[in-house]
Design an enzyme around this catalytic site. Structure first.
Site, PDB file in Angstrom:
ATOM      1  N   ASP A   1      72.053   6.386  86.560  1.00 40.84           N
ATOM      2  CA  ASP A   1      73.029   7.438  86.881  1.00 40.84           C
ATOM      3  C   ASP A   1      73.076   7.500  88.409  1.00 40.84           C
ATOM      4  OD1 ASP A   1      74.702   9.688  85.567  1.00 40.84           O
ATOM      5  OD2 ASP A   1      73.632  10.767  87.123  1.00 40.84           O
TER       6      ASP A   1
ATOM      7  N   LYS B   1      68.997  13.336  79.202  1.00 38.26           N
ATOM      8  CA  LYS B   1      69.248  13.055  80.622  1.00 38.26           C
ATOM      9  C   LYS B   1      67.934  13.236  81.370  1.00 38.26           C
ATOM     10  CE  LYS B   1      72.783  11.904  83.248  1.00 38.26           C
ATOM     11  NZ  LYS B   1      73.955  11.116  82.866  1.00 38.26           N
TER      12      LYS B   1
HETATM   13  P1  NAD Z   1      76.507   6.070  92.410  1.00 36.50           P
HETATM   14  O1  NAD Z   1      75.277   6.634  92.985  1.00 36.50           O
HETATM   15  O2  NAD Z   1      76.613   4.605  92.197  1.00 36.50           O
HETATM   16  O3  NAD Z   1      77.779   6.477  93.314  1.00 36.50           O
HETATM   17  C1  NAD Z   1      78.083   7.791  93.633  1.00 36.50           C
HETATM   18  C2  NAD Z   1      79.184   7.786  94.687  1.00 36.50           C
HETATM   19  O4  NAD Z   1      79.541   9.132  94.978  1.00 36.50           O
HETATM   20  C3  NAD Z   1      78.782   7.140  96.013  1.00 36.50           C
HETATM   21  O5  NAD Z   1      79.886   6.423  96.542  1.00 36.50           O
HETATM   22  C4  NAD Z   1      78.466   8.348  96.882  1.00 36.50           C
HETATM   23  O6  NAD Z   1      78.634   8.078  98.269  1.00 36.50           O
HETATM   24  C5  NAD Z   1      79.504   9.330  96.391  1.00 36.50           C
HETATM   25  N1  NAD Z   1      79.156  10.719  96.666  1.00 36.50           N
HETATM   26  C6  NAD Z   1      77.942  11.323  96.637  1.00 36.50           C
HETATM   27  N2  NAD Z   1      78.053  12.619  96.986  1.00 36.50           N
HETATM   28  C7  NAD Z   1      79.361  12.840  97.216  1.00 36.50           C
HETATM   29  C8  NAD Z   1      80.109  13.960  97.614  1.00 36.50           C
HETATM   30  N3  NAD Z   1      79.512  15.137  97.842  1.00 36.50           N
HETATM   31  N4  NAD Z   1      81.449  13.815  97.771  1.00 36.50           N
HETATM   32  C9  NAD Z   1      82.042  12.631  97.551  1.00 36.50           C
HETATM   33  N5  NAD Z   1      81.389  11.528  97.166  1.00 36.50           N
HETATM   34  C10 NAD Z   1      80.072  11.634  97.023  1.00 36.50           C
HETATM   35  O7  NAD Z   1      76.777   6.877  91.054  1.00 36.50           O
HETATM   36  P2  NAD Z   1      77.656   6.440  89.812  1.00 36.50           P
HETATM   37  O8  NAD Z   1      76.780   5.744  88.852  1.00 36.50           O
HETATM   38  O9  NAD Z   1      78.903   5.785  90.309  1.00 36.50           O
HETATM   39  O10 NAD Z   1      77.977   7.860  89.172  1.00 36.50           O
HETATM   40  C11 NAD Z   1      79.061   8.662  89.642  1.00 36.50           C
HETATM   41  C12 NAD Z   1      79.406   9.690  88.579  1.00 36.50           C
HETATM   42  O11 NAD Z   1      79.713   9.022  87.364  1.00 36.50           O
HETATM   43  C13 NAD Z   1      78.302  10.677  88.225  1.00 36.50           C
HETATM   44  O12 NAD Z   1      78.882  11.913  87.856  1.00 36.50           O
HETATM   45  C14 NAD Z   1      77.661  10.057  86.996  1.00 36.50           C
HETATM   46  O13 NAD Z   1      76.987  11.003  86.192  1.00 36.50           O
HETATM   47  C15 NAD Z   1      78.898   9.514  86.319  1.00 36.50           C
HETATM   48  N6  NAD Z   1      78.639   8.447  85.363  1.00 36.50           N
HETATM   49  C16 NAD Z   1      78.052   7.283  85.727  1.00 36.50           C
HETATM   50  C17 NAD Z   1      77.853   6.279  84.773  1.00 36.50           C
HETATM   51  C18 NAD Z   1      77.276   4.935  85.122  1.00 36.50           C
HETATM   52  O14 NAD Z   1      77.235   4.067  84.239  1.00 36.50           O
HETATM   53  N7  NAD Z   1      76.842   4.707  86.331  1.00 36.50           N
HETATM   54  C19 NAD Z   1      78.218   6.505  83.448  1.00 36.50           C
HETATM   55  C20 NAD Z   1      78.838   7.710  83.118  1.00 36.50           C
HETATM   56  C21 NAD Z   1      79.038   8.671  84.079  1.00 36.50           C
END
Ligand code: NAD
Length: 423
Positions: A153, A113
């Site tokens: 991420d 990561k």
């Molecule tokens: P992103 O940046 O696209 O979106 C994150 C979202 O969370 C946004 O809508 C943001 O406004 C919201 N957010 C931020 N802080 C917040 C808070 N305190 N309370 C509520 N909402 C909040 O990120 P993502 O890629 O969608 O990732 C989200 C989660 O999924 C993370 O934990 C990430 O590690 C996990 N994840 C992502 C992927 C991927 O392919 N993108 C894969 C596996 C896991």
């Protein structure tokens, strides 16, 4: 690092949580404590400073990390996070979870990561590009297609991956497609990658419903987060016939118990930057969203949003961890005792890394697949992992999380033992 030094939005140190989880898995599945001692620690942690020229001529220096947890089953794989609360311990925990996720999915990868302590929203696009290129240069000896392969991420997207790919390739003197995944389609991205994490979560929800001989029609879902994972998951659920009653972003959420018009809500947010003022919906906080009466609660934003305090009041029957680590260990036990099925992150959000694997394979072969092929193979892998986890859960009379970690850790343990300890 003490709990007090953990990132501000977190109640507990995620690295300690990841290590405790591993020790419990070791005890439950009878894994050699020597091996658990090895797997508890990360193989390599690199911390770099990233001096970046700002548009006004000043220089800001950011801190970045790239952590490799384990490479017993193949090169390490894991996203890069841009967020002001990133810490070394958070990145370490996320790298450990990546190892289990890749293993559970049967991918030939270990876990890694990366993260930069920065609020990307405060940087202009040019500043973000300069910062990303300098970060890439600082970790250039750590990454590579046969070594460690980053992906998007929180706070990073396909454009950031394009800059990493370009910086790495310029230094090598030729295009290196396999150095990073989640790239734009124009430069070797995979069809289906953008939606893959949400699609994998959807497949997991569908599998639980199959077990319950229940249809997705009318399933009531609350989604926290409207980014890559939450936004796509909400849209897909509605397309499949579910009713999304709430969705949120970092500023708060919207709720309508009769269901939200998700495509319009996402378009509204894309245009205005927030859901506030969206028609036919009441405004709610992120805390209230967790406690809504619904069938499925899908936390798809950040870690530790379901805690010992709110877990007793969660009204959903199923919690689908779109985010990494949204449920604390104590909350996990409370939900388990209350009979709520938790689809753990290493299973529920693994769709992204599965299609990242497909992108890496396509890049190495310079041969690209149709979207239907990508989605069909994703379905096969996620569904198989779900079935293995479900069966292990029944056999061992344990939680989905413990079953998933058990399968994953045993595979990594077997690879480590088979390779032997060097020298
Ligand atoms: P992103 O940046 O696209 O979106 C994150 C979202 O969370 C946004 O809508 C943001 O406004 C919201 N957010 C931020 N802080 C917040 C808070 N305190 N309370 C509520 N909402 C909040 O990120 P993502 O890629 O969608 O990732 C989200 C989660 O999924 C993370 O934990 C990430 O590690 C996990 N994840 C992502 C992927 C991927 O392919 N993108 C894969 C596996 C896991």
């Amino acid at each position: 690092m003490s709990t007090a030094e953990a990132p501000s939005h977190l109640h507990e140190n995620p690295y300690e949580i990841a290590r405790q989880q591993l020790r419990r898995v070791g005890e439950t599945f009878g894994i050699d404590p020597n091996l658990i001692g090895v797997l508890e620690l990360c193989k390599k942690t690199v911390e770099v400073s990233i001096p970046t020229r700002m548009d006004d001529g000043s220089v800001n220096v950011y801190t970045g990390y790239r952590v490799t947890h384990n490479i017993a089953r193949g090169p390490s794989k894991g996203g890069i996070r841009y967020h002001p609360a990133v810490t070394r311990d958070e990145v370490k925990a996320l790298s450990i979870w990546m190892t289990w996720k890749c293993s559970l999915m049967g991918l030939p990868f270990g876990g890694a990561k990366g993260g930069v302590v920065v609020d990307p929203k405060l940087l202009s696009r040019r500043e973000l590009e300069r910062m990303t290129r300098r970060f890439t240069s600082e970790i250039i000896n750590e990454i590579g297609p046969e070594k460690d392969i980053p992906a998007p991420d929180v706070g990073t997207d396909a454009s950031v991956m394009a800059w990493i790919f370009d910086t790495f390739s310029m230094n090598k003197g030729h295009s290196v497609l396999g150095v990073v995944t989640g790239k734009p389609l124009a430069i070797g991205g995979s069809l289906g990658r953008l939606e893959a994490t949400a699609r994998g979560a959807l497949y997991c929800i569908e599998e639980v419903l199959r077990e319950e001989t229940r249809s997705i029609d009318g399933l009531r879902v609350a989604v926290q987060g409207a980014g890559n994972v939450g936004g796509h998951l909400a849209r897909m659920l509605v397309e499949e016939g579910a009713t999304v009653i709430a969705i949120s972003d970092s500023q708060g959420g919207i709720h309508n118990s009769a269901g939200l018009d998700i495509p319009s809500a996402l378009a509204y947010k894309a245009e205005r930057g927030s859901f506030e003022g969206f028609r036919d919906a009441e405004t709610i906080t992120n805390e209230e969203l967790i406690l809504l009466e619904c069938d499925v609660l899908a936390p798809c934003a950040l870690e530790q949003v379901i805690t010992a305090e709110n877990a007793p009041h969660v009204q959903a029957r199923i919690v689908c961890e779109g985010a990494n680590g949204p449920v604390t260990p104590t909350a996990d036990e409370i939900l388990e005792d209350r009979g709520i099925v938790v689809l753990p992150d290493v299973l529920a959000n693994a769709g992204g890394v599965v299609v990242s694997y497909f992108e890496w394979v396509q890049g190495l072969q310079e041969y690209f697949w149709k979207e239907e092929q990508v989605n069909a193979r994703l379905n096969e892998i996620v569904t198989r992992a779900f079935r293995e986890t479900w069966e292990t859960r029944l056999e061992r009379r344990t939680s989905m999380r413990m079953a998933a970690y058990g399968i994953a850790v045993q595979r990594v343990a077997e690879a480590t033992i088979t390779r032997g300890l060097y020298p």
